[in-house]
Design a protein around this motif. Sequence first.
Motif, short mmCIF file in Angstrom:
data_model
loop_
_atom_site.label_atom_id
_atom_site.label_comp_id
_atom_site.label_asym_id
_atom_site.label_seq_id
_atom_site.Cartn_x
_atom_site.Cartn_y
_atom_site.Cartn_z
N LYS A 1 0.81 -1.22 0.00
CA LYS A 1 0.00 0.00 0.00
C LYS A 1 0.85 1.27 0.00
CE LYS A 1 -4.24 -1.81 2.00
NZ LYS A 1 -5.33 -1.59 2.98
N GLY A 2 2.15 1.10 -0.01
CA GLY A 2 3.03 2.26 -0.07
C GLY A 2 3.10 3.04 1.23
N ILE A 3 2.78 2.39 2.33
CA ILE A 3 2.86 3.05 3.64
C ILE A 3 4.31 3.06 4.09
CG2 ILE A 3 2.17 2.90 6.06
CD1 ILE A 3 -0.45 1.63 5.04
N LYS A 4 4.73 4.19 4.63
CA LYS A 4 6.12 4.34 5.04
C LYS A 4 6.52 3.29 6.07
CE LYS A 4 9.30 7.65 7.13
NZ LYS A 4 9.44 8.97 7.76
N VAL A 5 7.63 2.63 5.80
CA VAL A 5 8.20 1.66 6.75
C VAL A 5 9.47 2.29 7.30
CG1 VAL A 5 9.06 -0.68 7.08
CG2 VAL A 5 7.26 -0.25 5.39
N ASP A 6 9.48 2.65 8.56
CA ASP A 6 10.63 3.32 9.15
C ASP A 6 11.45 2.36 9.99
OD1 ASP A 6 9.04 2.94 11.34
OD2 ASP A 6 8.66 5.07 11.71
N SER A 7 12.46 2.88 10.65
CA SER A 7 13.37 2.05 11.43
C SER A 7 12.66 1.36 12.60
CB SER A 7 14.54 2.89 11.96
OG SER A 7 14.06 3.93 12.81
N VAL A 8 11.60 1.97 13.12
CA VAL A 8 10.85 1.35 14.22
C VAL A 8 10.19 0.06 13.75
CG1 VAL A 8 8.97 1.69 15.87
CG2 VAL A 8 10.47 3.61 15.29
N THR A 9 9.60 0.11 12.56
CA THR A 9 8.94 -1.09 12.01
C THR A 9 9.96 -2.18 11.74
OG1 THR A 9 7.39 0.45 10.92
CG2 THR A 9 7.29 -1.87 10.28
N TYR A 10 11.07 -1.81 11.12
CA TYR A 10 12.11 -2.81 10.83
C TYR A 10 12.68 -3.41 12.12
CZ TYR A 10 12.44 -1.77 5.81
OH TYR A 10 12.18 -1.67 4.46
N THR A 11 12.87 -2.58 13.12
CA THR A 11 13.41 -3.08 14.38
C THR A 11 12.44 -4.05 15.05
OG1 THR A 11 14.62 -1.00 14.68
CG2 THR A 11 14.34 -2.38 16.63
N SER A 12 11.16 -3.74 14.99
CA SER A 12 10.15 -4.66 15.54
C SER A 12 10.17 -5.99 14.81
CB SER A 12 8.75 -4.03 15.45
OG SER A 12 8.66 -2.88 16.25
N MET A 13 10.26 -5.93 13.49
CA MET A 13 10.31 -7.16 12.69
C MET A 13 11.53 -8.00 13.09
SD MET A 13 7.90 -7.83 10.45
CE MET A 13 8.72 -8.85 9.23
N MET A 14 12.69 -7.37 13.20
CA MET A 14 13.91 -8.09 13.59
C MET A 14 13.76 -8.73 14.96
SD MET A 14 17.17 -5.82 12.30
CE MET A 14 16.74 -4.42 13.31
#
Length: 266
Positions: free
Chosen positions: A176-189
């Motif tokens: 959907k083109g929603i911004k993925v920031d460092s917080v999202t990536y960190t949560s995924m990791m």
Amino acid sequence: MLLKCSTSIPKLHGFLRNLVPSPSTKTKAKAVHFLNQHQPQSKQKNKPIVPFSRDNNTNMKKHKNLKLKLKEKKKDEPRVYTRNVIGKIYNTLKYSTWETAESELNNLPLKWDSYTVNRVLKSHPPMEKAWLFFNWASGLRGFKHDQYTYTTMLDIFGEAGRVSSMKHVFQTMQEKGIKVDSVTYTSMMHWLSSSGNVDEAMQVWEEMKSKGCYPTVVSYTAYMKILFDNKKVKEATRVYKEMISSGVPPNCHTYTVLMDYLIGSG
């Protein structure tokens, strides 16, 4: 007889002269009369004089203080109201069926924005109800989920160990083109590593940097902890050096992760 008259004339003239004052004497008399007319009474002399400016300043200060108190009340009222509403929604989602909860949500006189929806999700309702609420909010007129609501929903699935659902939310964000920031990536990791998918967590780290999303000190520290916990000391050391060279200063959490590893390794 003539001598008596001549002698009395100067005396009479002097008497008339004293009786009728000269022009200068008239002016002095008027001045004295004016002062006597406007002289304050004896009671007024004893009355203390309060400057008008001081009273005016006091009234202005009182008016300003009243305005500040009213502003503070207005600021406090929405916070209390929002907290009560969030608590009510949480209880409804937790203790009611979804049909009952949905009916109550539709009747709430509330403006649904990203902040409010995110607060409801962060109140940690049951996972199934949180997902139903998330989808219900998607259908609200004029409302769109953003990076904050998506990341919170991702966290809810990750904490519950529902990795496939977490990946679905992450993929939907990207589609959907929603911004993925460092917080999202960190949560995924973090959640991938917690579920035993360390290699996937490392892939997410590389993807974050390849997409031009610069890691923060939180991201560096979380990734270093993942590597240390999984005996990848060389990789963790390399990440620490990369953090220093990129100009990101370590914080107390970073040093805690380093100390935990050093103590554990002897």
